[in-house]
Scaffold this motif. Structure first.
Motif, PDB file in Angstrom:
ATOM      1  N   ILE A  66       0.826  -1.240   0.085  1.00 39.38           N
ATOM      2  CA  ILE A  66      -0.047   0.109  -0.084  1.00 39.38           C
ATOM      3  C   ILE A  66       0.815   1.164   0.049  1.00 39.38           C
ATOM      4  N   GLY A  67       0.711   2.211  -0.748  1.00 34.44           N
ATOM      5  CA  GLY A  67       1.225   3.601  -0.760  1.00 34.44           C
ATOM      6  C   GLY A  67       2.429   3.783  -1.562  1.00 34.44           C
ATOM      7  N   THR A  68       2.735   2.747  -2.544  1.00 34.93           N
ATOM      8  CA  THR A  68       3.819   3.007  -3.619  1.00 34.93           C
ATOM      9  C   THR A  68       3.726   1.988  -5.015  1.00 34.93           C
ATOM     10  N   ASN A  69       4.296   2.696  -5.755  1.00 32.27           N
ATOM     11  CA  ASN A  69       4.192   1.869  -7.090  1.00 32.27           C
ATOM     12  C   ASN A  69       5.624   1.190  -7.510  1.00 32.27           C
ATOM     13  N   THR A  70       6.457   1.306  -6.221  1.00 32.86           N
ATOM     14  CA  THR A  70       7.939   0.444  -6.430  1.00 32.86           C
ATOM     15  C   THR A  70       7.567  -0.958  -6.548  1.00 32.86           C
ATOM     16  N   HIS A  71       8.411  -1.471  -7.406  1.00 37.66           N
ATOM     17  CA  HIS A  71       8.037  -3.242  -7.499  1.00 37.66           C
ATOM     18  C   HIS A  71       8.687  -3.602  -6.338  1.00 37.66           C
ATOM     19  N   ILE A  72       7.984  -4.519  -5.705  1.00 40.30           N
ATOM     20  CA  ILE A  72       8.280  -4.919  -4.221  1.00 40.30           C
ATOM     21  C   ILE A  72       8.031  -6.682  -4.420  1.00 40.30           C
ATOM     22  N   GLU A  73       8.979  -7.497  -4.019  1.00 39.65           N
ATOM     23  CA  GLU A  73       9.077  -8.856  -4.003  1.00 39.65           C
ATOM     24  C   GLU A  73       9.102  -9.278  -2.547  1.00 39.65           C
ATOM     25  N   PHE A  74       8.188 -10.404  -2.440  1.00 47.85           N
ATOM     26  CA  PHE A  74       8.195 -11.029  -0.936  1.00 47.85           C
ATOM     27  C   PHE A  74       8.923 -12.430  -1.104  1.00 47.85           C
ATOM     28  N   THR A  75       9.714 -12.915  -0.260  1.00 51.46           N
ATOM     29  CA  THR A  75      10.121 -14.153  -0.314  1.00 51.46           C
ATOM     30  C   THR A  75      10.043 -14.919   1.204  1.00 51.46           C
ATOM     31  N   GLY A  76       9.416 -16.154   1.074  1.00 48.46           N
ATOM     32  CA  GLY A  76       9.055 -16.579   2.423  1.00 48.46           C
ATOM     33  C   GLY A  76       8.102 -15.884   3.266  1.00 48.46           C
ATOM     34  N   LEU A  77       7.409 -15.082   2.837  1.00 42.46           N
ATOM     35  CA  LEU A  77       6.293 -14.247   3.779  1.00 42.46           C
ATOM     36  C   LEU A  77       4.902 -14.578   2.978  1.00 42.46           C
TER      37      LEU A  77
END
Length: 333
Positions: free
Chosen positions: A283-294
């Motif tokens: 929420i709150g950004t268009n930056t690409h974010i990757e989640f690992t193990g979450l």
């Protein structure tokens, strides 16, 4: 002639939605609900029910309320502005002093998300009927799951047996399995004079000090020195849990107090907000974010703070807010 007055309480901060919600912009003013704020939705939902709107806010947010009202093209309403927070018993007392004794006050928080419709209209109409008979009415919502973030009302029909604080998980499970327990919505309905009589009966000092402060208000603004003398107590403790005039209307309309990121997560998810394959949300950004193990994790971005949390730990954000109030107060303003 008596009126139905929608008393909109707008003094909350929404500390469990930090960093989106700040003291300078509480959660009821966040325009993230189909482009509207919860405050706007509250007023719009009750326009066809009430004859009049009375907004009870505080000196830090009343301009935000005015801005929302103007954006909704609503100009016919009254205001009271508290100088300092003294909890809901005092806020509702001020609104009752501001109305005629026979007026029916339909008291609603401004930070709840409710689906309007037949179920809602039916519940409110029944509450107004009970209020006109001299009762103090609270609204109980039929639970959809065992919830630890809400208080509960134990009821038999429209009679209230007891009120219960936010329970631990095991007790919430038992409430849900047993039936007869309703979520306490924080919405009320009563005649102004009936409420004031009960407040005076059970909390004479709150009544006296609130009346003294009200009589010294300047236009819509309540005085600070006199307001600080009012004991800070919720309306639940002051009146609801003690009065013999309490009735409950059990309702099944969709309701959430939007008091946690778990509620925000569920709401945005239903609206199509992106979730990855493991249920993670940004929420709150268009930056690409990757989640690992979450899994079921939220990342909330603002210009000066980032919060990471598991959805099921949403209630703990309030502890973060309270710690930052002492350690980094600029981050909660």
């Amino acid at each position: 002639m008596s009126k139905i007055v929608n008393v909109v309480l707008s003094g909350g901060v929404g500390s469990r939605l930090w960093p989106l919600s700040r003291k300078s912009r509480p959660k009821q003013y966040l325009p993230i609900f189909d482009g509207e704020t919860l405050f706007q939705k509250t007023v719009a939902r009750n326009r066809s029910i009430a004859d009049e709107v009375l907004v009870v806010g505080n000196k830090d947010n009343y301009e935000l309320s005015r801005k929302d009202m103007a954006a909704s093209k609503l100009s016919q309403y009254r205001e009271l502005v508290e100088a300092c927070p003294r909890n809901t018993a005092a806020a509702i007392a001020f609104s009752a002093f501001h109305c005629h004794e026979e007026d029916v006050l339909f008291v609603t928080p401004s930070d709840h998300l409710i689906t309007p419709g037949t179920a809602y209209q039916t519940a409110v109409k029944r509450a107004i009927q009970l209020a006109n008979e001299g009762n103090i009415v609270t609204f109980g919502l039929k639970p959809s799951h065992p919830e630890t973030g809400y208080g509960y009302i134990e009821a038999v029909g429209e009679d209230v047996k007891d009120f219960h604080e936010k329970p631990e998980q095991e007790k919430a499970d038992n409430f849900f399995k047993q039936g007869g327990y309703l979520w306490n919505s924080g919405m009320f309905c009563f005649q102004a004079g009936v409420f004031l009589a009960e407040l005076r009966r059970y909390e004479t000092e709150i009544f006296d000090q609130a009346y003294g402060a009200y009589m010294l208000k300047k236009e819509i603004f309540l005085p600070e020195t006199e307001s600080l003398r009012i004991p800070s107590l919720s309306v639940d403790y002051a009146v609801m849990e003690r009065s013999k005039k309490i009735k409950v209307v059990a309702a099944d309309f969709e309701w959430s107090d939007m008091g946690s990121f778990e509620a925000i997560y569920d709401y945005l998810g239903k609206k199509g907000h992106h979730l990855d394959d493991s249920g993670n949300m940004v929420i709150g950004t268009n930056t690409h974010i990757e989640f690992t193990g979450l899994t079921n994790t939220l990342l909330i971005f603002t210009k000066d703070a980032v919060l990471a949390l598991k959805k099921e730990n949403s209630q703990e954000v309030k502890d973060v807010f309270q710690r930052l109030e002492n350690e980094r107060p600029e981050l909660v303003m």
